[in-house]
Design a protein around this motif. Structure first.
Motif, PDB file in Angstrom:
ATOM      1  N   ILE A  30       0.837  -1.208   0.000  1.00 37.26           N
ATOM      2  CA  ILE A  30       0.000   0.000   0.000  1.00 37.26           C
ATOM      3  C   ILE A  30       0.869   1.253   0.000  1.00 37.26           C
ATOM      4  CG2 ILE A  30      -1.704   1.342   1.302  1.00 37.26           C
ATOM      5  CD1 ILE A  30      -2.618  -1.395   2.510  1.00 37.26           C
ATOM      6  N   ILE A  31       1.722   1.385   0.998  1.00 35.22           N
ATOM      7  CA  ILE A  31       2.527   2.595   1.171  1.00 35.22           C
ATOM      8  C   ILE A  31       3.572   2.749   0.069  1.00 35.22           C
ATOM      9  CG2 ILE A  31       4.116   3.819   2.720  1.00 35.22           C
ATOM     10  CD1 ILE A  31       2.770   2.227   5.011  1.00 35.22           C
ATOM     11  N   GLY A  32       4.110   1.625  -0.380  1.00 29.59           N
ATOM     12  CA  GLY A  32       5.181   1.661  -1.365  1.00 29.59           C
ATOM     13  C   GLY A  32       4.721   1.858  -2.791  1.00 29.59           C
ATOM     14  N   TRP A  35       3.327   7.077  -5.583  1.00 30.29           N
ATOM     15  CA  TRP A  35       2.551   8.255  -5.223  1.00 30.29           C
ATOM     16  C   TRP A  35       1.799   8.115  -3.904  1.00 30.29           C
ATOM     17  CZ3 TRP A  35       5.040  11.374  -7.929  1.00 30.29           C
ATOM     18  CH2 TRP A  35       5.319  11.129  -9.262  1.00 30.29           C
ATOM     19  N   ASN A  36       1.530   6.915  -3.421  1.00 32.10           N
ATOM     20  CA  ASN A  36       0.737   6.772  -2.200  1.00 32.10           C
ATOM     21  C   ASN A  36       1.396   7.438  -0.995  1.00 32.10           C
ATOM     22  OD1 ASN A  36      -1.246   5.470  -3.582  1.00 32.10           O
ATOM     23  ND2 ASN A  36      -0.965   3.489  -2.602  1.00 32.10           N
ATOM     24  N   GLY A  37       2.690   7.262  -0.836  1.00 28.26           N
ATOM     25  CA  GLY A  37       3.391   7.884   0.289  1.00 28.26           C
ATOM     26  C   GLY A  37       3.282   9.399   0.251  1.00 28.26           C
ATOM     27  N   LEU A  38       3.434   9.976  -0.923  1.00 28.69           N
ATOM     28  CA  LEU A  38       3.330  11.435  -1.057  1.00 28.69           C
ATOM     29  C   LEU A  38       1.913  11.931  -0.816  1.00 28.69           C
ATOM     30  CD1 LEU A  38       5.622  12.099  -4.150  1.00 28.69           C
ATOM     31  CD2 LEU A  38       6.082  12.678  -1.772  1.00 28.69           C
ATOM     32  N   PRO A 103       3.730   9.209  12.167  1.00 28.44           N
ATOM     33  CA  PRO A 103       5.067   9.039  12.766  1.00 28.44           C
ATOM     34  C   PRO A 103       6.040   8.280  11.853  1.00 28.44           C
ATOM     35  CG  PRO A 103       3.360   8.498  14.363  1.00 28.44           C
ATOM     36  CD  PRO A 103       2.678   8.687  13.038  1.00 28.44           C
ATOM     37  N   ALA A 104       5.546   7.278  11.157  1.00 31.20           N
ATOM     38  CA  ALA A 104       6.415   6.517  10.246  1.00 31.20           C
ATOM     39  C   ALA A 104       6.862   7.395   9.076  1.00 31.20           C
ATOM     40  CB  ALA A 104       5.692   5.279   9.738  1.00 31.20           C
ATOM     41  N   LEU A 105       5.942   8.175   8.532  1.00 32.99           N
ATOM     42  CA  LEU A 105       6.293   9.061   7.418  1.00 32.99           C
ATOM     43  C   LEU A 105       7.223  10.184   7.866  1.00 32.99           C
ATOM     44  CD1 LEU A 105       2.884   9.177   5.553  1.00 32.99           C
ATOM     45  CD2 LEU A 105       4.942   7.955   4.877  1.00 32.99           C
ATOM     46  N   ASP A 106       7.046  10.665   9.101  1.00 36.20           N
ATOM     47  CA  ASP A 106       7.973  11.668   9.641  1.00 36.20           C
ATOM     48  C   ASP A 106       9.391  11.109   9.709  1.00 36.20           C
ATOM     49  OD1 ASP A 106       5.965  13.543   9.914  1.00 36.20           O
ATOM     50  OD2 ASP A 106       5.687  13.209  12.074  1.00 36.20           O
ATOM     51  N   LYS A 107       9.520   9.853  10.116  1.00 33.28           N
ATOM     52  CA  LYS A 107      10.840   9.201  10.179  1.00 33.28           C
ATOM     53  C   LYS A 107      11.439   9.065   8.778  1.00 33.28           C
ATOM     54  CE  LYS A 107      11.507   8.391  14.534  1.00 33.28           C
ATOM     55  NZ  LYS A 107      12.619   9.000  15.244  1.00 33.28           N
ATOM     56  N   ILE A 108      10.608   8.752   7.798  1.00 32.58           N
ATOM     57  CA  ILE A 108      11.096   8.652   6.418  1.00 32.58           C
ATOM     58  C   ILE A 108      11.565  10.021   5.935  1.00 32.58           C
ATOM     59  CG2 ILE A 108      10.407   8.207   4.020  1.00 32.58           C
ATOM     60  CD1 ILE A 108       8.546   5.997   5.183  1.00 32.58           C
ATOM     61  N   HIS A 109      10.837  11.081   6.271  1.00 35.26           N
ATOM     62  CA  HIS A 109      11.264  12.443   5.917  1.00 35.26           C
ATOM     63  C   HIS A 109      12.622  12.754   6.556  1.00 35.26           C
ATOM     64  CE1 HIS A 109       7.896  14.220   3.720  1.00 35.26           C
ATOM     65  NE2 HIS A 109       7.079  13.561   4.526  1.00 35.26           N
ATOM     66  N   ASP A 110      12.776  12.406   7.827  1.00 36.51           N
ATOM     67  CA  ASP A 110      14.047  12.634   8.526  1.00 36.51           C
ATOM     68  C   ASP A 110      15.184  11.890   7.835  1.00 36.51           C
ATOM     69  OD1 ASP A 110      12.655  14.155  10.364  1.00 36.51           O
ATOM     70  OD2 ASP A 110      12.646  12.593  11.919  1.00 36.51           O
TER      71      ASP A 110
END
Length: 116
Positions: A30-32, A35-38, A103-110
């Motif tokens: 799903i996330i991968g 475009w879904n992550g964005l 929180p998971a997406l914030d970690k990916i941004h970091d």
């Protein structure tokens, strides 16, 4: 916990639970997906967004694909589509399930800020 099985050569293979966890695999399907992550990340601010606003956030994605991805994310229970009863304006936001990804997406941004 490590799991043991035989590989093609017949020798022992030690794998880990996360390599075989179907929930983990399903999450990344799903996330991968492109475009879904964005899309999810754009909606993480907590505000509902109109389609035209999402197109500005995910510029390289065609309108057709964006509609397709929004429908898929809605079906997965991650995105909620809302229609204003007075103006009939359609907007999109995250469900509780979708907001739990923040929180998971914030970690990916970091990670991306540091390494990409």
């Amino acid at each position: 916990m490590a799991l043991s099985s035989k590989n093609k050569e017949g020798t022992d293979y030690i794998g880990t639970d996360n390599e075989m966890c179907q929930h983990y695999i399903n999450a990344f399907q799903i996330i991968g997906k492109k475009w879904n992550g964005l899309i999810i990340s754009s909606l993480c601010a907590g505000n509902y967004m109109r389609f035209k606003d999402l197109t500005r956030c995910v510029r390289a994605c065609s309108d057709r694909v964006l509609v397709e991805r929004l429908k898929e994310l809605e079906k997965e229970g991650i995105v909620k589509r809302s229609v204003d009863s007075d103006t009939k304006i359609i907007s999109y936001g995250l469900t509780r399930k979708g907001a739990d990804l923040k929180p998971a997406l914030d970690k990916i941004h970091d990670w991306a800020d540091k390494w990409v």
